[in-house]
Scaffold this active site. Structure first.
Site, PDB file in Angstrom:
ATOM      1  CE  LYS A  60      -1.762   1.777   4.150  1.00  0.00           C
ATOM      2  NZ  LYS A  60      -1.481   3.288   4.128  1.00  0.00           N
ATOM      3  CG  ASN A  61       2.168   2.746   3.784  1.00  0.00           C
ATOM      4  OD1 ASN A  61       0.830   3.079   3.329  1.00  0.00           O
ATOM      5  ND2 ASN A  61       2.631   2.415   4.644  1.00  0.00           N
ATOM      6  NE  ARG A  68       0.402  11.938   7.255  1.00  0.00           N
ATOM      7  CZ  ARG A  68       0.647  13.168   7.722  1.00  0.00           C
ATOM      8  NH1 ARG A  68      -0.879  13.893   7.935  1.00  0.00           N
ATOM      9  NH2 ARG A  68       1.480  13.698   7.840  1.00  0.00           N
ATOM     10  CB  CYS A  90      -4.839   6.564   9.963  1.00  0.00           C
ATOM     11  SG  CYS A  90      -5.495   5.210   9.381  1.00  0.00           S
ATOM     12  NE  ARG A 143       0.041  10.417  10.263  1.00  0.00           N
ATOM     13  CZ  ARG A 143      -0.517   9.279   9.249  1.00  0.00           C
ATOM     14  NH1 ARG A 143      -1.879   8.936   9.365  1.00  0.00           N
ATOM     15  NH2 ARG A 143       0.171   8.643   8.356  1.00  0.00           N
ATOM     16  N   PRO A 144       2.091  16.131  11.267  1.00  0.00           N
ATOM     17  CG  PRO A 144       3.858  17.173  12.224  1.00  0.00           C
ATOM     18  CD  PRO A 144       3.162  16.262  12.507  1.00  0.00           C
ATOM     19  CB  ILE A 145       3.032  17.762   5.761  1.00  0.00           C
ATOM     20  CG1 ILE A 145       2.163  19.142   5.528  1.00  0.00           C
ATOM     21  CG2 ILE A 145       2.468  16.741   5.763  1.00  0.00           C
ATOM     22  CD1 ILE A 145       1.628  19.182   4.446  1.00  0.00           C
ATOM     23  CG  ASP A 146       7.419  19.949  10.265  1.00  0.00           C
ATOM     24  OD1 ASP A 146       6.692  19.006  10.407  1.00  0.00           O
ATOM     25  OD2 ASP A 146       8.476  19.850  10.705  1.00  0.00           O
ATOM     26  CD  GLN A 147      11.319  18.138   8.970  1.00  0.00           C
ATOM     27  OE1 GLN A 147      12.612  18.266   8.292  1.00  0.00           O
ATOM     28  NE2 GLN A 147      11.130  19.210   9.721  1.00  0.00           N
ATOM     29  CG  ASP A 162       2.468   1.201   9.532  1.00  0.00           C
ATOM     30  OD1 ASP A 162       2.364   2.145  10.255  1.00  0.00           O
ATOM     31  OD2 ASP A 162       3.160   1.385   8.410  1.00  0.00           O
ATOM     32  CB  ILE A 211       6.715   6.021  14.290  1.00  0.00           C
ATOM     33  CG1 ILE A 211       8.029   5.255  14.529  1.00  0.00           C
ATOM     34  CG2 ILE A 211       6.730   6.984  13.253  1.00  0.00           C
ATOM     35  CD1 ILE A 211       9.391   5.807  14.196  1.00  0.00           C
ATOM     36  NE  ARG A 213      -7.182   5.115   4.315  1.00  0.00           N
ATOM     37  CZ  ARG A 213      -6.234   5.388   5.244  1.00  0.00           C
ATOM     38  NH1 ARG A 213      -6.679   5.407   6.528  1.00  0.00           N
ATOM     39  NH2 ARG A 213      -5.156   5.557   4.937  1.00  0.00           N
TER      40      ARG A 213
HETATM   41  N1  EPU Z   1       6.748  13.981  10.789  1.00  0.00           N
HETATM   42  C1  EPU Z   1       6.978  15.487  11.228  1.00  0.00           C
HETATM   43  N2  EPU Z   1       6.711  16.153  10.129  1.00  0.00           N
HETATM   44  C2  EPU Z   1       6.709  16.053   8.838  1.00  0.00           C
HETATM   45  C3  EPU Z   1       6.802  14.574   8.509  1.00  0.00           C
HETATM   46  C4  EPU Z   1       6.653  13.790   9.578  1.00  0.00           C
HETATM   47  O1  EPU Z   1       6.839  15.788  12.505  1.00  0.00           O
HETATM   48  O2  EPU Z   1       6.792  17.068   7.891  1.00  0.00           O
HETATM   49  C5  EPU Z   1       6.676  13.136  12.066  1.00  0.00           C
HETATM   50  C6  EPU Z   1       5.481  12.175  11.921  1.00  0.00           C
HETATM   51  O3  EPU Z   1       4.509  12.964  12.650  1.00  0.00           O
HETATM   52  C7  EPU Z   1       5.733  10.979  12.739  1.00  0.00           C
HETATM   53  C8  EPU Z   1       7.171  10.934  12.181  1.00  0.00           C
HETATM   54  O4  EPU Z   1       7.706  11.967  11.708  1.00  0.00           O
HETATM   55  O5  EPU Z   1       6.077  11.144  14.161  1.00  0.00           O
HETATM   56  C9  EPU Z   1       7.484   9.868  10.899  1.00  0.00           C
HETATM   57  O6  EPU Z   1       6.350  10.077   9.996  1.00  0.00           O
HETATM   58  P1  EPU Z   1       6.420   9.756   8.645  1.00  0.00           P
HETATM   59  O7  EPU Z   1       6.528  11.139   7.777  1.00  0.00           O
HETATM   60  O8  EPU Z   1       7.697   8.909   8.210  1.00  0.00           O
HETATM   61  O9  EPU Z   1       5.275   8.951   8.124  1.00  0.00           O
HETATM   62  P2  EPU Z   1       4.073   9.287   6.917  1.00  0.00           P
HETATM   63  O10 EPU Z   1       5.242   9.229   5.691  1.00  0.00           O
HETATM   64  O11 EPU Z   1       3.250  10.171   7.086  1.00  0.00           O
HETATM   65  C10 EPU Z   1       4.265   6.506   6.041  1.00  0.00           C
HETATM   66  C11 EPU Z   1       3.157   5.587   6.367  1.00  0.00           C
HETATM   67  C12 EPU Z   1       2.615   5.344   7.634  1.00  0.00           C
HETATM   68  C13 EPU Z   1       3.657   4.732   8.575  1.00  0.00           C
HETATM   69  C14 EPU Z   1       4.861   5.886   8.578  1.00  0.00           C
HETATM   70  C15 EPU Z   1       5.974   5.255   9.479  1.00  0.00           C
HETATM   71  C16 EPU Z   1       2.282   6.049   4.133  1.00  0.00           C
HETATM   72  C17 EPU Z   1       1.219   6.702   3.283  1.00  0.00           C
HETATM   73  N3  EPU Z   1       2.125   6.012   5.484  1.00  0.00           N
HETATM   74  O12 EPU Z   1       3.647   7.661   7.100  1.00  0.00           O
HETATM   75  O13 EPU Z   1       1.701   4.109   7.136  1.00  0.00           O
HETATM   76  O14 EPU Z   1       3.000   4.405   9.918  1.00  0.00           O
HETATM   77  O15 EPU Z   1       5.210   6.009   7.258  1.00  0.00           O
HETATM   78  O16 EPU Z   1       6.632   4.056   8.733  1.00  0.00           O
HETATM   79  O17 EPU Z   1       3.227   5.843   3.489  1.00  0.00           O
HETATM   80  C18 EPU Z   1      -0.009   2.944   7.721  1.00  0.00           C
HETATM   81  O18 EPU Z   1       0.226   2.061   6.700  1.00  0.00           O
HETATM   82  O19 EPU Z   1      -1.077   2.224   8.656  1.00  0.00           O
HETATM   83  C19 EPU Z   1       0.332   4.121   8.051  1.00  0.00           C
HETATM   84  C20 EPU Z   1      -0.098   4.862   9.027  1.00  0.00           C
END
Ligand code: EPU
Length: 419
Positions: free
Chosen positions: A24-25, A94, A118, A123-127, A307, A329, A398
């Site tokens: 999925k991811n 997301r 979810c 779950r910020p996207i600042d990065q 996960d 995480i 999903r």
């Molecule tokens: N984070 C920030 N700022 C950012 C991005 C992330 O603070 O700009 C924090 C997040 O809040 C979290 C950590 O960094 O605490 C890691 O987040 P990451 O960005 O790695 O997660 P993601 O890309 O949003 C993906 C998977 C998730 C999985 C995580 C960790 C997808 C669509 N989602 O999320 O999958 O848990 O990586 O491996 O790829 C799931 O499949 O159920 C799921 C939630």
């Protein structure tokens, strides 16, 4: 409005073979990434899940021709138009944030609804934003419902991620592959899905080195062509069925796995005492209770996946001692705990750690707050005495292809009802 629930009468012993699907991811990043190509792209091995359908429909909103048949998607982006992407669909998953990197890479501009997904706490996207800005984009975040990203042109840059983020690493790759010059992402995520997306982009003609390490170097190219790509197997779907097999399986074989990807879970299962045999592209598992208690701490890859901490939790009720699960995480990813308590489980969580003691679960009415919490409740329901009813199953659909049918074929007493 009628809604579907999943019902499980627990206590059956399961056996048989499961064919694992594509990740999925990976899929949710590769589908948006296809818009960077200027010719037809075929993506095979996709999971048959609602997140894939939502993303394919978003491509349609950009006037892209798509055909999705089973697990294969054809994307013909020749008539693509840069349209604003509506809030409702974008909000439902997301991973729609990958449309930002992909559209920025393709058009230097995008207007998009704010991402949902979810509820795992903040779950910020600042990065992601930091990366886009470093490449030359200006971001207008003044609206509550959408975001506008615009660049005169994208120019390669050195980007050091403050947090190891799968999403930010992939999104920056998407925006950078057609930028002018070299981009270096440091402190990049090393997850297999990052490597798969890089492999897909390379198949389109992108120049990416180092995916799977903490430094990724991208030399921008002006155009990307079409390709065929097969998505890697889903290590989280595989891990979920491994947990199910260890909970109530009498010899379950799972095909289409990559042994190194499931190793962090396989090692923990061996520590528990699960009877597990990993082969070249399959894994066979038998229940072997009582298990030994273990401590689990989620970490970025190749650590124990966040996960999988929810799906493995029900196994910890089958041990002889106290186990701890610590989430580093998403420290708030414990909404399954309250639901397990409704099933009579001896589990408590505080400050990012769950404490789990041996318990006999009983059927109850429970709520799937998120995708992996839903997977956890399925494992728990299979173990419980009596009938468990799981509400809010849209989250489960999903991420898991035909999960009810698959479990039923293994001998589970599981069905859906409209209520
Ligand atoms: N984070 C920030 N700022 C950012 C991005 C992330 O603070 O700009 C924090 C997040 O809040 C979290 C950590 O960094 O605490 C890691 O987040 P990451 O960005 O790695 O997660 P993601 O890309 O949003 C993906 C998977 C998730 C999985 C995580 C960790 C997808 C669509 N989602 O999320 O999958 O848990 O990586 O491996 O790829 C799931 O499949 O159920 C799921 C939630």
């Amino acid at each position: 409005m009628a809604q579907e629930v999943i019902k499980i009468r627990g206590g059956q012993t399961l056996s048989g073979t499961v064919n694992n699907h594509g990740a999925k991811n990976s899929a949710v990043a590769i589908i948006p990434a296809a818009i960077l190509a200027e010719d037809t792209v075929t993506i095979s091995g996709l999971p048959e899940i609602s997140d894939v359908n939502t993303l394919v429909s978003l491509l349609g909103d950009l006037n892209i021709n798509t055909t999705l048949e089973g697990s294969t998607l054809n994307v013909d982006p020749k008539s693509i138009e840069n349209a604003p992407l509506p809030n409702n669909k974008v909000e439902s998953l997301r991973a729609s944030y990958y449309m930002m990197g992909a559209m920025l890479g393709r058009f230097n501009k995008c207007v998009i609804g704010l991402p949902g997904g979810c509820p795992l706490g903040p779950r910020p996207i600042d990065q992601h934003i930091k990366g886009f800005k470093a490449l030359g984009a200006e971001i207008d975040e003044s609206s509550d419902t959408s975001m506008k990203l615009v660049a005169d042109k994208l120019v390669g840059a050195n980007i050091f991620l403050d947090i190891v983020s799968v999403g930010a690493t992939i999104n920056i790759m998407l925006a950078a592959v057609r930028a002018e010059g070299q981009t270096i992402i440091e402190n990049a995520a090393k997850e297999p899905e990052v490597v798969d997306v890089a492999a897909f982009l390379s198949s389109l003609g992108a120049d990416i080195k180092g995916a799977g390490t903490s430094t990724i170097k991208i030399n921008g190219v002006s155009k990307l062509h079409g390709s065929n790509h097969q998505v890697i197997p889903d290590r989280i779907e595989a891990g979920t069925y491994m947990c199910i097999a260890a909970a109530c399986g009498d010899d379950i074989k799972l095909n289409n796995i990559i042994p190194t990807h499931i190793e962090p879970l396989a090692v923990k299962m061996k520590e528990l005492g699960v009877d597990i045999q990993v082969d070249d592209d399959s894994v066979s598992i038998k229940r072997n209770t009582p298990y030994k208690s273990v401590d689990i701490k989620t970490l970025v890859y190749p650590g124990f996946a966040t996960d999988l901490q929810q799906p493995i939790t029900p196994l910890l009720f089958l041990t002889e001692g106290v186990s701890f699960v610590t989430e580093t995480i998403y420290p708030a990813r414990f909404r399954h705990v309250e639901e397990l308590q409704k099933m009579g489980a001896n589990i408590h969580s505080a400050d990012g750690t769950a404490t789990i003691k041996p318990s006999q679960l009983k059927g109850a009415e429970v709520y799937a707050s998120d995708l992996r919490a839903g997977a956890c409740l399925i494992v728990a329901g299979l173990l419980a005495e009596g009938v468990t009813t799981i509400y809010n199953v849209k989250h489960i659909y999903r991420g898991y292809t035909n999960i009810v049918k698959t479990l039923s074929a293994l001998g589970a007493d599981i069905w859906t009802e409209e209520i």
